[in-house]
Design an enzyme around this catalytic site. Structure first.
Site, PDB file in Angstrom:
ATOM      1  CG  HIS A 222      43.653  19.496  35.712  1.00 48.84           C
ATOM      2  ND1 HIS A 222      42.475  19.922  35.912  1.00 48.84           N
ATOM      3  CD2 HIS A 222      44.732  20.550  35.699  1.00 48.84           C
ATOM      4  CE1 HIS A 222      42.577  21.445  36.071  1.00 48.84           C
ATOM      5  NE2 HIS A 222      43.849  21.827  36.015  1.00 48.84           N
TER       6      HIS A 222
ATOM      7  CE1 TYR B 160      38.487  21.494  37.522  1.00 48.94           C
ATOM      8  CE2 TYR B 160      38.282  19.228  38.442  1.00 48.94           C
ATOM      9  CZ  TYR B 160      38.827  20.319  37.299  1.00 48.94           C
ATOM     10  OH  TYR B 160      39.578  19.819  36.379  1.00 48.94           O
TER      11      TYR B 160
ATOM     12  CD  GLU C 268      40.689  17.048  34.928  1.00 44.73           C
ATOM     13  OE1 GLU C 268      39.951  16.769  36.086  1.00 44.73           O
ATOM     14  OE2 GLU C 268      40.668  18.151  34.593  1.00 44.73           O
TER      15      GLU C 268
ATOM     16  NE  ARG D 220      58.756  21.509  38.843  1.00 48.91           N
ATOM     17  CZ  ARG D 220      58.344  21.665  39.968  1.00 48.91           C
ATOM     18  NH1 ARG D 220      57.399  21.009  40.550  1.00 48.91           N
ATOM     19  NH2 ARG D 220      58.880  22.550  40.886  1.00 48.91           N
ATOM     20  CD  GLN D 221      53.031  18.037  34.347  1.00 47.11           C
ATOM     21  OE1 GLN D 221      53.425  18.924  34.190  1.00 47.11           O
ATOM     22  NE2 GLN D 221      52.130  17.272  35.592  1.00 47.11           N
ATOM     23  CE1 TYR D 222      61.573  17.477  33.682  1.00 42.81           C
ATOM     24  CE2 TYR D 222      60.822  15.843  35.519  1.00 42.81           C
ATOM     25  CZ  TYR D 222      61.374  17.145  34.982  1.00 42.81           C
ATOM     26  OH  TYR D 222      61.721  17.871  36.084  1.00 42.81           O
TER      27      TYR D 222
ATOM     28  N   GLY E 115      62.631  20.806  23.680  1.00 36.87           N
ATOM     29  CA  GLY E 115      61.684  20.351  22.997  1.00 36.87           C
ATOM     30  C   GLY E 115      61.961  19.182  21.892  1.00 36.87           C
TER      31      GLY E 115
END
Length: 397
Positions: A88, A98, A140, A203-205, A275
């Site tokens: 998040h 939320y 967070e 996106r997460q990398y 991975g």
């Protein structure tokens, strides 16, 4: 801690909610995106929504949290909460969101379960939701403070490296010339791109290294369609269109799959496919820190040609004084590597007492390796993992 009255109600209603959680999640997202179409366009992963994986992730997290509250009321599930909170924070989720989720989630519950949602049931699940939401907001907040409280920053691509047919490494530097914060090996960044239709997708990398302290480096596998699902739209865009001089938006580094604990314990770093990226970063950090305890490196891939960052994987392991390397290839296995898929027994992989393991790869790989490590005596608490391609929050995948 869940109140005693609500615990009784949640326990009684959990089977009904659990049985309907998939339908509830589907209705929730339909309502959410009807009311806030910008969230699908500019925050949530459109591919995961189309495939249904995001709905599964939401359902799983809610069910897991509620079950934990009932089974271990004295203990907060920090591992579950921490992983979600890191995702998040990388997306810039704000506390007020939320409230939006609460509105549409509870409307979906009422639609699906109908008269079964009595005032008592609604109140009990409301308590579950806010226990989870408030815990996430607090975690967070701390993560934002630790990262300097900055949102996404523009980074210029300064180098693009073709690793394999499907993997490209991008090296980027802040477009404003500012400083780059350090990161912990194993962490990731959120990368935001504007697609041809004007949507901003994230996106997460994993960060796969740090060539110097002014540069971020991440590696992207082109997620190719298989007939049942289309290509990954962000990975395809990065491969096909992003070149040196282009600008991307990056978050600060986040993620809880990081090296930690006693540095004198044996380590096992196991990966498959893309991975490999956090594992290479971990090996680089261990080599830079002069790590001297035993390290076992395990990686599985389709072939040596498909093994992204292979040269770095080998080079960093070679810098460690007590490292054993086991590479597995389904085809074209070279001398010194193993043919077939990862098998901790067939290759005589030594798992020493007290080993702490870090794993990253596709879900079947993760299950097999984790199960075998536990059978070999590794404590479940000492096995840390990130499942490649398993979405748990809006922007992953």
């Amino acid at each position: 801690m869940l109140s005693e009255k609500s615990a009784v109600t949640v326990r009684a209603s959990l089977p009904a909610v659990g049985a309907a959680i998939g339908e509830i999640s589907e209705r929730f997202y339909a309502r959410l995106f009807d009311a806030h179409p910008d969230l699908l366009r500019n925050l949530f992963n459109r591919g995961n929504q189309a495939a249904g994986t995001q709905r599964q992730a939401l359902a799983g997290s809610i069910a897991a949290f509620a079950t934990h509250l009932l089974d271990r009321p004295e203990q907060r599930p920090d591992a579950l909460l921490g992983r979600i909170a890191h995702k998040h924070a990388s997306l810039g989720i704000a506390p007020e969101q939320y409230e939006v989720v609460h509105e549409h989630l509870f409307a979906a519950i009422a639609e699906v379960l109908g008269q079964a949602v009595t005032p008592e049931v609604a109140a009990a699940w409301d308590e579950v939701y806010w226990l989870m939401a408030n815990a996430l907001v607090a975690i967070e907040k701390r993560l934002y403070e630790e990262s300097g409280g900055t949102g996404p920053r523009p980074f210029e691509v300064v180098e693009r490296i073709r690793e394999t047919a499907d993997v490209v490494t991008f090296r980027v530097r802040p477009a404003d010339g500012g400083a780059v914060r350090g990161f912990r090996a194993g962490q990731y960044v959120s990368v935001g791109v504007t697609l041809p239709d004007g949507a901003r997708q994230i996106r997460q990398y994993s960060l796969s290294g740090a060539p110097d302290e002014s540069v971020r480096q991440f590696s992207v596998k082109w997620v190719r369609g298989d007939g049942t699902a289309p290509d990954g739209e962000v990975s395809r865009h990065l491969h096909a269109h992003v070149r040196e001089g282009d600008v991307l938006e990056l978050s600060e580094p986040y993620g809880d799959l990081v090296l930690g604990g006693a540095t004198d314990r044996p380590l096992l770093l196991a990966s498959a496919g893309i991975g490999v990226t956090p594992m290479v970063a971990m090996l680089a950090a261990l080599a830079a820190d002069g790590h001297r305890a035993p390290v076992t490196v395990v990686h599985g891939d389709r072939s040596p040609a498909d093994h992204a960052l292979r040269a770095d994987h080998e080079a960093y392991a070679a810098k460690l004084p007590d490292a054993a390397v086991h590479f597995f290839y389904e085809r074209d296995a070279a001398p010194g590597s193993h043919p077939g898929r990862v098998d901790l027994d067939r290759a005589d992989v030594l798992v020493r007492p007290g080993t702490r393991a870090y794993l990253c790869g596709p879900l079947p790989f993760m299950r097999a390796v984790r199960t075998r490590l536990i059978e070999k005596g590794v404590a479940p608490a000492d096995i840390h993992y990130e499942v490649e391609g398993l979405a748990s929050v809006p922007g992953t995948g």
